[in-house]
Scaffold this motif. Structure first.
Motif, mmCIF file in Angstrom:
data_model
loop_
_atom_site.group_PDB
_atom_site.id
_atom_site.type_symbol
_atom_site.label_atom_id
_atom_site.label_comp_id
_atom_site.label_asym_id
_atom_site.label_seq_id
_atom_site.Cartn_x
_atom_site.Cartn_y
_atom_site.Cartn_z
ATOM 1 N N MET A 116 31.957 53.928 31.257
ATOM 2 C CA MET A 116 33.293 54.399 31.623
ATOM 3 C C MET A 116 33.886 53.472 32.684
ATOM 4 O O MET A 116 33.277 53.230 33.726
ATOM 5 C CB MET A 116 33.247 55.833 32.151
ATOM 6 C CG MET A 116 34.614 56.351 32.592
ATOM 7 S SD MET A 116 34.558 57.991 33.324
ATOM 8 C CE MET A 116 34.293 58.972 31.864
ATOM 9 N N ASP B 19 39.419 53.979 31.806
ATOM 10 C CA ASP B 19 39.170 55.248 31.110
ATOM 11 C C ASP B 19 39.519 56.417 32.017
ATOM 12 O O ASP B 19 39.948 57.469 31.547
ATOM 13 C CB ASP B 19 37.696 55.342 30.692
ATOM 14 C CG ASP B 19 37.296 54.226 29.751
ATOM 15 O OD1 ASP B 19 37.965 54.068 28.712
ATOM 16 O OD2 ASP B 19 36.334 53.500 30.066
ATOM 17 N N GLN C 225 36.134 63.703 30.954
ATOM 18 C CA GLN C 225 35.699 62.879 29.823
ATOM 19 C C GLN C 225 35.589 63.711 28.547
ATOM 20 O O GLN C 225 35.878 63.230 27.443
ATOM 21 C CB GLN C 225 34.350 62.230 30.144
ATOM 22 C CG GLN C 225 33.887 61.208 29.111
ATOM 23 C CD GLN C 225 32.551 60.582 29.508
ATOM 24 O OE1 GLN C 225 31.812 61.134 30.314
ATOM 25 N NE2 GLN C 225 32.265 59.419 28.955
#
Length: 210
Positions: free
Chosen positions: A1, A48, A118
């Motif tokens: 990430m 991200d 996430q």
């Protein structure tokens, strides 16, 4: 990430970078000390996830989050702040923030917030979750017939969600694996026809379940 840190306190910024860099799945790709630069870097670097403070120079974190989400809705934003007023929490979530975590909490809390973001869920720090959700609770319960669809185990999980606990904490409390808890959470959201944990908690509170 790939993570961008937007934080104006140099010591906090350094601490975040060191703590998150130790995680094998995280890469810190940039840092910004004000909201305006944070938006620019987010749009250029396309991380991200952004870890965002609220009290930032030039442009506050709520406005910065709104700008990022309007142009790059797939970028997740985790608010990490000392601000705990309900109006600020609601404003942050309304701006598109995926998670709201309080400074000074354990690293595990921040990791739980990042994990929730996430996974496409909304995370509220336990310190403020109850405060915010209680303000959504009506004087008299509004029955929701979908609650009856939940199993006993799902009801247990839902009550712990209302308490603001992460999947890992629920797993520890119920002596189950984290994957099992994730399955129960998905089942709860499907049965209650909601999109995230906060909405599930709201249904529980409005139904008088807790």
């Amino acid at each position: 990430m790939r993570i961008l840190i937007v934080e104006d306190d140099p010591l906090m910024q350094l601490g975040l970078e060191q703590a998150l860099s130790e995680h094998p799945n995280f890469e810190i790709i940039g840092q910004a000390e004000d909201g305006y630069t944070g938006v620019q870097q987010a749009l250029e670097l396309k991380p991200d996830l952004v870890v965002m403070d609220i009290g930032l120079p030039r442009l506050d974190g709520i406005a910065a989050t709104k700008q990022i989400k309007e142009q790059q809705p797939n970028i997740h934003v985790v608010m990490l702040t000392s601000h705990t007023l309900q109006t600020e929490v609601v404003a942050a979530l309304s701006s598109g923030a995926d998670a709201y975590c309080i400074k000074g909490a354990s690293l595990e809390r921040l990791l739980a917030a990042i994990e929730a973001a996430q996974d496409g869920a909304t995370y509220l720090d336990p310190q403020i979750a109850r405060l915010v959700l209680d303000n959504l609770k009506p004087p008299t319960p509004e029955p929701n017939q979908n609650i009856a669809l939940l199993s006993e185990r799902e009801l247990e999980v839902l009550k712990l969600i209302v308490e603001g606990k992460s999947n890992n904490e629920i797993a520890e409390d119920l002596y189950l694996s984290t994957n099992t808890i994730k399955t129960h959470v998905r089942g709860i959201m499907n049965k209650l026809a909601v999109d995230d944990r906060v909405q599930a908690a709201v249904v529980a509170l409005r139904s008088g379940l807790v």
